[in-house]
Write an enzyme that holds these catalytic residues in place. Structure first.
Site, PDB file in Angstrom:
ATOM      1  CG  ASP A  19      44.629  57.250  -6.923  1.00  0.00           C
ATOM      2  OD1 ASP A  19      44.268  58.391  -6.576  1.00  0.00           O
ATOM      3  OD2 ASP A  19      44.350  56.225  -6.275  1.00  0.00           O
ATOM      4  CG  HIS A  36      45.718  67.627  -6.701  1.00  0.00           C
ATOM      5  ND1 HIS A  36      45.541  66.280  -6.914  1.00  0.00           N
ATOM      6  CD2 HIS A  36      44.879  67.953  -5.678  1.00  0.00           C
ATOM      7  CE1 HIS A  36      44.626  65.811  -6.077  1.00  0.00           C
ATOM      8  NE2 HIS A  36      44.220  66.810  -5.304  1.00  0.00           N
ATOM      9  CG  ASP A  66      31.596  59.077  -8.415  1.00  0.00           C
ATOM     10  OD1 ASP A  66      30.446  59.565  -8.333  1.00  0.00           O
ATOM     11  OD2 ASP A  66      31.830  57.944  -8.856  1.00  0.00           O
ATOM     12  NE  ARG A  70      38.931  63.375  -4.473  1.00  0.00           N
ATOM     13  CZ  ARG A  70      40.133  62.905  -4.718  1.00  0.00           C
ATOM     14  NH1 ARG A  70      41.170  63.730  -4.692  1.00  0.00           N
ATOM     15  NH2 ARG A  70      40.320  61.643  -4.996  1.00  0.00           N
ATOM     16  CG  LEU A 130      50.410  61.192 -27.678  1.00  0.00           C
ATOM     17  CD1 LEU A 130      50.380  59.661 -27.591  1.00  0.00           C
ATOM     18  CD2 LEU A 130      51.200  61.739 -26.478  1.00  0.00           C
ATOM     19  CD  GLU A 203      47.065  41.807 -21.076  1.00  0.00           C
ATOM     20  OE1 GLU A 203      47.496  41.475 -19.952  1.00  0.00           O
ATOM     21  OE2 GLU A 203      46.391  41.044 -21.799  1.00  0.00           O
TER      22      GLU A 203
HETATM   23  C1  IPE Z   1      40.229  58.042  -9.503  1.00  0.00           C
HETATM   24  O1  IPE Z   1      40.881  58.259  -8.303  1.00  0.00           O
HETATM   25  C2  IPE Z   1      40.091  59.322 -10.249  1.00  0.00           C
HETATM   26  C3  IPE Z   1      41.330  59.934 -10.707  1.00  0.00           C
HETATM   27  C4  IPE Z   1      42.548  59.485 -10.519  1.00  0.00           C
HETATM   28  C5  IPE Z   1      41.157  61.147 -11.423  1.00  0.00           C
HETATM   29  P1  IPE Z   1      40.083  58.402  -6.923  1.00  0.00           P
HETATM   30  O2  IPE Z   1      41.122  58.672  -5.907  1.00  0.00           O
HETATM   31  O3  IPE Z   1      39.003  59.397  -7.069  1.00  0.00           O
HETATM   32  O4  IPE Z   1      39.446  56.962  -6.783  1.00  0.00           O
HETATM   33  P2  IPE Z   1      38.946  56.199  -5.470  1.00  0.00           P
HETATM   34  O5  IPE Z   1      38.000  57.126  -4.743  1.00  0.00           O
HETATM   35  O6  IPE Z   1      40.146  55.883  -4.638  1.00  0.00           O
HETATM   36  O7  IPE Z   1      38.290  54.962  -5.998  1.00  0.00           O
HETATM   37  C1  IPE Z   2      44.415  61.615  -7.968  1.00  0.00           C
HETATM   38  O1  IPE Z   2      44.999  61.775  -6.721  1.00  0.00           O
HETATM   39  C2  IPE Z   2      43.896  62.912  -8.511  1.00  0.00           C
HETATM   40  C3  IPE Z   2      42.442  63.042  -8.414  1.00  0.00           C
HETATM   41  C4  IPE Z   2      41.613  62.100  -8.059  1.00  0.00           C
HETATM   42  C5  IPE Z   2      41.885  64.324  -8.723  1.00  0.00           C
HETATM   43  P1  IPE Z   2      44.157  61.738  -5.381  1.00  0.00           P
HETATM   44  O2  IPE Z   2      43.755  63.143  -5.045  1.00  0.00           O
HETATM   45  O3  IPE Z   2      43.048  60.780  -5.458  1.00  0.00           O
HETATM   46  O4  IPE Z   2      45.256  61.245  -4.370  1.00  0.00           O
HETATM   47  P2  IPE Z   2      45.042  60.225  -3.180  1.00  0.00           P
HETATM   48  O5  IPE Z   2      44.464  58.975  -3.773  1.00  0.00           O
HETATM   49  O6  IPE Z   2      44.126  60.886  -2.207  1.00  0.00           O
HETATM   50  O7  IPE Z   2      46.435  60.029  -2.659  1.00  0.00           O
HETATM   51 MG    MG Z   3      42.889  58.783  -5.038  1.00  0.00          MG
END
Ligand code: IPE
Ligand code: IPE
Ligand code: MG
Length: 243
Positions: A19, A36, A66, A70, A130, A203
């Site tokens: 994330d 990304h 979910d 986006r 792996l 953990e």
């Molecule tokens: C969780 O991150 C999904 C991935 C990292 C692929 P999100 O950014 O979608 O999660 P929330 O919305 O902050 O909970």
């Molecule tokens: C995680 O990064 C990747 C996906 C969820 C696809 P985010 O796109 O959620 O990045 P933030 O949380 O908005 O910074």
């Molecule tokens: Mg995120």
């Protein structure tokens, strides 16, 4: 590739919620999709470091069920990026003995991505260093629902181990192992529907570092910290039993 893993043991299962890509980009005045892309580049270092740390199974959360909520532009950029990653990294993964699987639903993926998934899985199927699983269109809750539906059809006396196999099968998981260490980058402290069944005794390790800046050295530090923890699984530590 150097490995500390013994042939007789499967190695640790580490799962990572990758994330913080979007915020990483925004902080640099870049469009989110650039975050990304930087995130996809960060995966390579982690995958190459993992076997040297005794990790046998690495499950990376790339796109949740979910995340379809986006904007279509961002979703489109992500799906295109996954396809480029699979096509571009496959040869390297194979050379490094990495077996790649994609877990999650497949019926909503564009046909070109699905074809890339199937190609990459076939090309890397013999990897033994792996097992890398990338979760795309994944939902932990949906995996449990699907497994429960199958369990009712198969056996009313289902064991936890038997049910774990169904949860893994429900998302093309291939491996029903519990998560040993679950890491989330990007500063949030939640699971966001990831590995809900498998993480029962995981953990947890949270870092504010955004995924594009997460390095092999940081993974090594997280694993070292993990190895110092006392996992009890509900029982008492040996010293308490002795006393
Ligand atoms: C969780 O991150 C999904 C991935 C990292 C692929 P999100 O950014 O979608 O999660 P929330 O919305 O902050 O909970
Ligand atoms: C995680 O990064 C990747 C996906 C969820 C696809 P985010 O796109 O959620 O990045 P933030 O949380 O908005 O910074
Ligand atoms: Mg995120």
């Amino acid at each position: 590739m150097q490995s500390t893993r013994q042939d007789s043991e499967p190695g640790l299962h580490v799962a990572i919620v990758m994330d913080g890509n979007g915020r990483w980009a925004t902080a640099r005045g870049l469009p989110r999709r650039r975050g990304h892309e930087a995130g996809a580049r960060a995966v390579r270092g982690i995958v190459e470091t993992a076997p040297t740390l005794g990790i046998g199974l690495l499950t990376l959360y790339a796109f949740s069920a979910d995340n379809w909520k986006r904007p279509p532009r961002e979703v489109g950029a992500l799906l295109a990026l996954f396809r480029r990653y699979l096509d571009g990294e496959c040869e390297r993964l194979r050379a490094n003995g990495v077996r790649l699987s994609i877990i999650g639903r497949r019926d909503r993926l564009p046909p070109s991505l699905l074809a890339a998934v199937e190609r990459a899985e076939l090309d890397t199927a013999r990897g033994a260093e792996l097992h890398l699983r990338i979760a795309i269109d994944y939902s932990g809750r949906d995996a449990i629902i699907a497994a429960a539906a199958r369990a009712r059809l198969i056996d009313s006396e289902m064991t936890r181990e038997g049910f774990a196999t169904l949860v893994a099968a429900a998302q093309h998981g291939g491996d029903a192992r519990d998560v040993d260490l679950l890491i989330r980058t990007g500063g949030e402290r939640r699971l966001s529907d990831f590995m809900l069944w498998e993480a029962a005794y995981a953990e947890l390790s949270f870092t504010t570092r955004a995924w594009p800046d997460f390095t092999g050295a940081m993974l090594a530090a997280a694993v070292e910290d993990f190895r110092g923890r006392n996992r009890r699984f509900g029982a008492l530590p040996d010293v308490a039993v002795a006393g």
